[in-house]
Design an enzyme around this catalytic site. Structure first.
Site, PDB file in Angstrom:
ATOM      1  N   GLU A 145       0.811  -1.221   0.000  1.00 31.07           N
ATOM      2  CA  GLU A 145       0.000   0.000   0.000  1.00 31.07           C
ATOM      3  C   GLU A 145       0.842   1.266   0.000  1.00 31.07           C
ATOM      4  O   GLU A 145       0.553   2.209  -0.725  1.00 31.07           O
ATOM      5  CB  GLU A 145      -0.921   0.041   1.224  1.00 31.07           C
ATOM      6  CG  GLU A 145      -2.216  -0.708   1.071  1.00 31.07           C
ATOM      7  CD  GLU A 145      -2.015  -2.198   1.204  1.00 31.07           C
ATOM      8  OE1 GLU A 145      -0.904  -2.604   1.584  1.00 31.07           O
ATOM      9  OE2 GLU A 145      -2.961  -2.939   0.940  1.00 31.07           O
ATOM     10  N   HIS A 214     -10.962  -5.057   9.977  1.00 34.05           N
ATOM     11  CA  HIS A 214     -11.652  -4.771   8.724  1.00 34.05           C
ATOM     12  C   HIS A 214     -12.856  -3.872   8.936  1.00 34.05           C
ATOM     13  O   HIS A 214     -13.659  -3.705   8.038  1.00 34.05           O
ATOM     14  CB  HIS A 214     -12.114  -6.072   8.056  1.00 34.05           C
ATOM     15  CG  HIS A 214     -11.006  -6.821   7.389  1.00 34.05           C
ATOM     16  ND1 HIS A 214     -10.150  -7.624   8.078  1.00 34.05           N
ATOM     17  CD2 HIS A 214     -10.616  -6.863   6.099  1.00 34.05           C
ATOM     18  CE1 HIS A 214      -9.280  -8.149   7.238  1.00 34.05           C
ATOM     19  NE2 HIS A 214      -9.529  -7.710   6.028  1.00 34.05           N
TER      20      HIS A 214
END
Lengths: 409, 426
Positions: A145, A214
């Site tokens: 990322e 998440h």
């Protein structure tokens, strides 16, 4: 209730007023501003044809769309009004449509992220785009990322317009270095020489028992970064509009989507349109109290609104949409009218969007408040896996009803 | 992939025969790996093996190459090139010395990291680039900016924090940017410029393959030995090799990361070896010798321009001063410093130019004098320049100032006249 129908319409106000009780309508000076503001929201191509009534119908449909289930509905309630042209699609398809239109329009727009290409995106937002535009324009990145966000930023500095996808917003924590230092600050530290027209987007928020990592709300972490804009979409209509506006913007924009909203269905216009990045959306005008919300909580609020209306309250619901900067005009006008504010958000209590919004309202509109600003946020806990616990971390409609009753005493 | 990098496997026998400088074969532009869906077809496995074998490019020490050239009696540079290189290195050295003076006189502040001793790397690489090629650096970026073409005035003013600085005084020592010269910064955190450089290289490839433009711009990313233990470095090596990006990763290994010796912080201190692990050539070069650096750079830049992908170049170099002007520099051994001081790249080039009759003392002195005056003038200019006014505070936060939002009165904040005065509340 009649008040629901005239959903803050622009040109459509005239058609709806006949069903409206004029005595209930206290016409504050701000009201005249509202229609002008709303009309800016549409950029309709010349081939639109009759526009006024169509716009008002669309606005009508918005405010009537009360999703019964906690935000994972598949069909909006159909109104009896004639539909006209327009096409129905799900929120993730609306995002894809917006993205595809922008990629067609400008060859510098590209996508990068994990599994956006061949896989079509983990939430199908980029489905089919790699086939159409090729593997370089819809780039499948390795799992890095920080590096691919930085790569997108470097590409933006040198002329491209990347749309960077975080498979889950939480993963962007790994890209915080690039987002904070380069995305936000580089335009300034370079003395204005380089622009970073990136869009960083992805799903966040609390889903269905996805576990703590998440289920994060990164808007609270990113909000202090100077130089970025943050928007949150909540309907297929504003999802497409905000996606297009974000891509066209010269500023770096973070577009927050929500995991549970991808399957919302709505009819959106066939004509091209964008939504203003800095404006809030009037979901349901009212008199008694201003409820400010965004993303998934909008649906919990509208569900609570049903109950409240039955109990005789008239809440004004605003989807703030622009998390940074706040649209203090729409919000301010509402506060000046109702004098009571309730913020309902999914961010955590500490340092969330609600906290900033409370501060902003107190600072700017203190004189207009009859009661302290109340903020309902998620609990300051890592989102538990167990369904019951997860339900209690997030604000539920019953709590919203209670809060409104409390504020309106 | 017939470049001199891949010409030899050091493990296999003698090197002399392979090191003849065969002309570089033009390889056809390779298809973008990601698009070959046929990778799943078994028949292509042999191709895949071959591609991998070719990518496991061996490493060559370049000193031998340079020696070869000397033996054949042809010089590495012409007179013009020699003088250009000399001038650039003298500029870097004089400028940095002036920075130290100005810092101690209270004209510049904060963290200032000087480049003394490493000039060969900057000059060796950047003088081969065109204006449209990009350079990305770290906080030790003054000399990279100067080599790339940013005027000494602009850099000095930026250091003084004046409006005439290359970043209007908003960046400072660690953020030298220039759109005109494609100097993409200047980054304060180590490693965070490497992805940006990768992005610039990506744009170059995109322009060629998607926009069908005639673009062979390369990007050179400079960073230090300490950065080579950082995740972003490895992530970018992977992506650059995977997408065959036109980028050169230049490690300025000066053996010290503030007070942390490279040998104490790195499990395998030979950084050039990390290139082949990712499928790109890794080269080690004497970074105190500008001609050797230049030879390696030529090869790497040509590779990148031809679309053959990235190269990792480790330059062994040394900084004569401390990490920054605030660093007392007590940890480094005096003997080590003396050893490298004897290999001063400017002295070395001067010696080369004079021994090979490319220049005489007088010409070099003229250059030195010219640079002295240039740097003096830059200081005067910076001194005389105005400091930024209040109205500059909120400019440049957003490219589109609508990003400040809509105020309570319904107007965009940036439309508020007080905004330009810098007194608006946001």
């Amino acid at each position: 209730m009649a008040a629901r129908i005239h959903g803050g319409a622009g040109a459509g106000a005239a058609t709806a007023l006949s069903t409206f009780n004029p005595k209930k309508l206290v016409a504050p000076p701000s009201r005249t501003n509202l229609p002008a503001r709303n009309s800016k929201r549409y950029i309709v191509s010349a081939a639109a044809g009759s526009d006024g009534s169509k716009k008002s119908l669309l606005r009508v449909r918005h405010s009537q769309k009360l999703i019964a289930n906690a935000a994972v509905a598949t069909k909006a309630e159909e109104s009896s009004a004639p539909t006209g042209t327009g096409h129905e699609l799900l929120l993730f398809e609306a995002l894809q449509e917006g993205l595809e239109e922008e990629m067609d329009r400008d060859p510098h727009v590209c996508v990068m992220g994990e599994d956006v290409g061949h896989y079509g995106g983990s939430y199908k937002v980029t489905k089919g785009l790699a086939d159409k535009f090729g593997d370089l324009r819809v780039l499948d990145t390795p799992i890095c990322e920080n590096a691919f966000t930085g790569m997108g930023i470097g590409a933006a500095m040198t002329g491209l317009r990347p749309v960077i996808e975080g498979m889950n917003m939480g993963f962007l924590l790994l890209a915080f270095n690039q987002i904070s230092n380069n995305c936000g600050m580089l335009h300034y530290t370079s003395g204005g020489q380089f622009t970073i027209p990136v869009v960083i987007r992805g799903p966040g928020g609390v889903g269905r028992q996805l576990g703590a990592e998440h289920s994060q709300r990164l808007e609270s972490y990113f909000q202090s970064i100077p130089g970025i804009q943050m928007v949150a979409c909540s309907t297929p209509y504003n999802a497409k509009g905000l996606m297009k506006a974000a891509i066209r913007s010269e500023n770096p924009v973070i577009l927050f989507e929500h995991v549970l909203l991808y399957n919302l269905k709505e009819k959106i216009p066939d004509e091209e349109y964008i939504c203003n990045l800095e404006e809030a959306e009037m979901v349901r005008p009212g008199e008694h109290i201003t409820i400010l919300t965004y993303s998934r909580m909008r649906y919990h609020v509208m569900q609570a609104a049903k109950t409240l209306v039955n109990k005789g309250y008239d809440p004004e619901v605003i989807d703030i949409r622009s998390l940074k900067p706040f649209d203090l005009h729409t919000i301010g006008n509402s506060v000046k009218k109702t004098h009571r504010v309730l913020i309902v958000e999914e961010c955590m209590r500490t340092g969330g969007i609600g906290a900033s919004l409370t501060a902003a309202i107190n600072e700017n509109f203190h004189d207009y408040l009859d009661a302290p600003v109340m903020c309902l946020s998620s609990q300051d806990v890592p989102t538990p896996y167990a369904g019951t616990l997860e339900e209690w971390t997030v604000v539920q409609p019953a709590q919203i009803v209670t809060a409104v009753e409390q504020l309106c005493q | 992939m017939a470049t001199s990098f891949s010409a030899t496997l050091p493990l296999h026998g003698s090197q002399e025969s392979r090191l003849s400088l065969t002309p570089i074969r033009l390889a056809p532009p390779s298809s973008f790996l990601g698009s070959t869906r046929s990778l799943s077809i078994p028949s292509s496995r042999s191709r895949l093996y071959h591609a991998h074998a070719a990518r496991r490019s061996p490493v060559v020490g370049v000193q031998e190459v340079v020696k070869d050239k000397k033996i054949t009696n042809s010089l590495l540079i012409t007179k013009e090139e020699g003088l250009e290189l000399y001038e650039d290195m003298i500029l870097g050295r004089s400028f940095e010395d002036m920075c130290a003076q100005m810092y101690y006189r209270g004209k510049m502040f904060g963290f200032v990291h000087l480049y003394n001793g490493q000039e060969a790397v900057s000059t060796g690489f950047i003088k081969l680039l065109t204006q449209s090629d990009s350079v990305v650096s770290t906080y030790r970026d003054h000399v990279h900016a100067l080599s790339k073409g940013v005027s000494a005035r602009a850099v000095m003013s930026e250091l003084f924090g004046k409006v005439t600085g290359c970043c209007r005084g908003q960046g400072g020592s660690m953020h030298m940017f220039s759109k005109e010269h494609n100097m993409l910064g200047g980054f304060a955190f180590i490693g965070e410029g490497i992805p940006v450089a990768t992005g610039a290289a990506f744009t170059s490839k995109y322009k060629r393959e998607v926009l069908k433009q005639d673009c062979d711009d390369v990007t050179v990313a400079f960073f230090g030995d300490g950065t080579c233990n950082n995740g972003q470095f490895y992530e970018c090596l992977n992506m650059a090799a995977l997408y065959k990006l036109p980028i050169i990763f230049v490690v300025e290994n000066n053996l010290w990361a503030i007070g942390m010796s490279h040998l104490r912080s790195t499990s395998d201190p030979e950084i050039w070896k990390k290139g082949p692990a990712f499928g790109m050539p890794g080269v080690h070069v004497d970074g105190m010798d500008v001609l050797k650096v230049r030879e390696v750079a030529k090869e790497a830049v040509t590779r990148a321009r031809r679309g053959e992908g990235p190269t990792l170049v480790e330059c062994e170099t040394y900084r004569f001063r401390g990490h920054s002007l605030a660093d007392p520099d007590e940890l480094r051994d005096a003997a080590e410093k003396a050893k490298y001081a004897a290999r001063d790249p400017i002295t070395a080039l001067k010696k080369y130019l004079m021994e090979n009759k490319l220049a005489n003392e007088g010409e070099l002195k003229t250059i030195e004098k010219k640079i002295d005056e240039l740097v003096e003038e830059a200081v005067e200019f910076a001194d005389a320049s105005p400091q930024p006014g209040r109205s500059q505070l909120l400019e440049n936060v957003f490219a589109d100032p609508k990003g400040f939002g809509i105020g309570p009165d319904g107007r965009y904040r940036c439309e508020d006249p007080k905004f330009t005065e810098g007194t608006a509340q946001v």
